[in-house]
Write an enzyme that holds these catalytic residues in place. Structure first.
Site, PDB file in Angstrom:
ATOM      1  N   ALA A  56       0.860  -1.180   0.000  1.00  0.00           N
ATOM      2  CA  ALA A  56       0.000   0.000   0.000  1.00  0.00           C
ATOM      3  C   ALA A  56       0.898   1.233   0.000  1.00  0.00           C
ATOM      4  O   ALA A  56       2.039   1.178   0.470  1.00  0.00           O
ATOM      5  CB  ALA A  56      -0.878  -0.022   1.238  1.00  0.00           C
TER       6      ALA A  56
ATOM      7  N   GLU B 103       4.696  -5.273   6.984  1.00  0.00           N
ATOM      8  CA  GLU B 103       3.937  -4.227   7.679  1.00  0.00           C
ATOM      9  C   GLU B 103       4.426  -4.039   9.107  1.00  0.00           C
ATOM     10  O   GLU B 103       4.329  -2.948   9.675  1.00  0.00           O
ATOM     11  CB  GLU B 103       2.438  -4.566   7.690  1.00  0.00           C
TER      12      GLU B 103
END
Ligand code: CO8
Length: 258
Positions: free
Chosen positions: A65, A132
């Site tokens: 992302a 992440e």
């Protein structure tokens, strides 16, 4: 249709969708996910498309992302906008087969996007990861769930907790991907697989998707019953007669999706 973040070509019954944000390693921002949803919906409703290949560049399928876009957002903003939720729904609803052709980095949301496809063909330079944890967050579009189902708890925990990358050989060994090919052959190989799928009866390919995906959602007993009923139902189609007769007559079948 011209997109800002994608290049879409349709060739021999196959839509090739290429993520195209070269300056940001194809990081997934809202625009890209919105355009991807649109391109997939277009491919789904286009009779000339029977299979879809999703790819990136030779350096990156997608490096996750877009960190720049999301770094300053608040909980209320991401929660109320359902950040990335809607953008990925079209892919999950798509009834045509989608192959991910992954070269270079498939990290975070990029790895998750590849796992949302029906199967993954990877170049020998591919690197998969769920980093992440290094950003102080966790995966958000399926990484903890899909990677665990694909490679098992131990390796999934390892990937999510350490944030390390997995190369193509390890990804193939672990069941994350279906095959590894030399980087230069990635898109031709994925397109060849897609063309092969495009020759089948679309009724049968849809049934395969429904049945295999159902195996993630239900018990073995219910899944077996679901599969058997689909098998029975396909005897109501002309394509079943054509497929079996073609075999007996030693010729290639001509499926008509009927
Ligand atoms: N977001 C934004 N920009 C990125 C991203 C990213 N994820 N990845 C790379 N870029 C940009 C870099 O900032 C750089 O831009 P610039 O030239 O303007 O500085 C450019 O791409 C090239 O990158 P690098 O210079 O870093 O290239 P390297 O070859 O040195 O490294 C890597 C490549 C290893 C891919 C490195 O860029 C990297 O580690 N990227 C980040 C990977 C990452 O952490 N991904 C996870 C992101 S979080 C996520 O995906 C969560 C998904 C779930 C959200 C769901 C919400 C509900």
């Amino acid at each position: 249709m011209a997109y800002e973040t994608l290049i879409v070509e349709i060739e021999d019954d196959v839509a090739l969708i290429r993520l195209n944000r070269p300056d940001a390693m194809n990081a997934l921002n809202s625009k890209l996910l919105e355009e991807l949803g649109d391109a997939l919906a277009g491919a789904e409703s286009n009779d000339k498309v029977r299979c879809i290949v999703l790819t990136g560049s030779d350096k990156a399928f997608a490096a996750g992302a877009d960190i720049k876009e999301m770094s300053e957002k608040s909980f209320v903003e991401v929660f109320t906008s359902d950040l990335f939720g809607a953008g990925t729904e079209t892919m999950l609803r798509c009834r045509k087969p989608i192959i991910a052709a992954v070269a270079g980095y498939a990290l975070g949301g990029g790895c998750e996007l590849a796992m949302m496809c029906d199967f993954i063909i990877a170049a020998d330079n591919a690197k998969f990861g769920q980093p992440e944890i290094n950003l102080g967050v966790v995966a958000g579009i399926g990484g903890t769930q899909r990677l665990t189902r694909l490679v098992g708890k131990s390796k999934s925990m390892d990937m999510h907790l350490t944030g390390r990358f997995m190369d193509a050989a390890e990804a193939e060994r672990s069941g994350l991907i279906s095959r590894v090919v030399p980087a230069a052959k990635l898109v031709p190989e994925a397109m060849a697989a897609a063309r092969k799928i495009a020759e089948k009866s679309a009724l049968a390919t849809m049934a395969v998707k429904e049945a295999v995906n159902r195996s993630y959602e239900t018990t073995l007993r219910e899944g077996l019953l679901f599969e058997r009923r689909l098998f029975h139902a396909l005897f109501a189609t002309e394509d079943q007669k054509e497929g079996m007769n073609a075999f007996l007559e030693k010729r290639q079948p001509q499926f008509r999706d009927k």
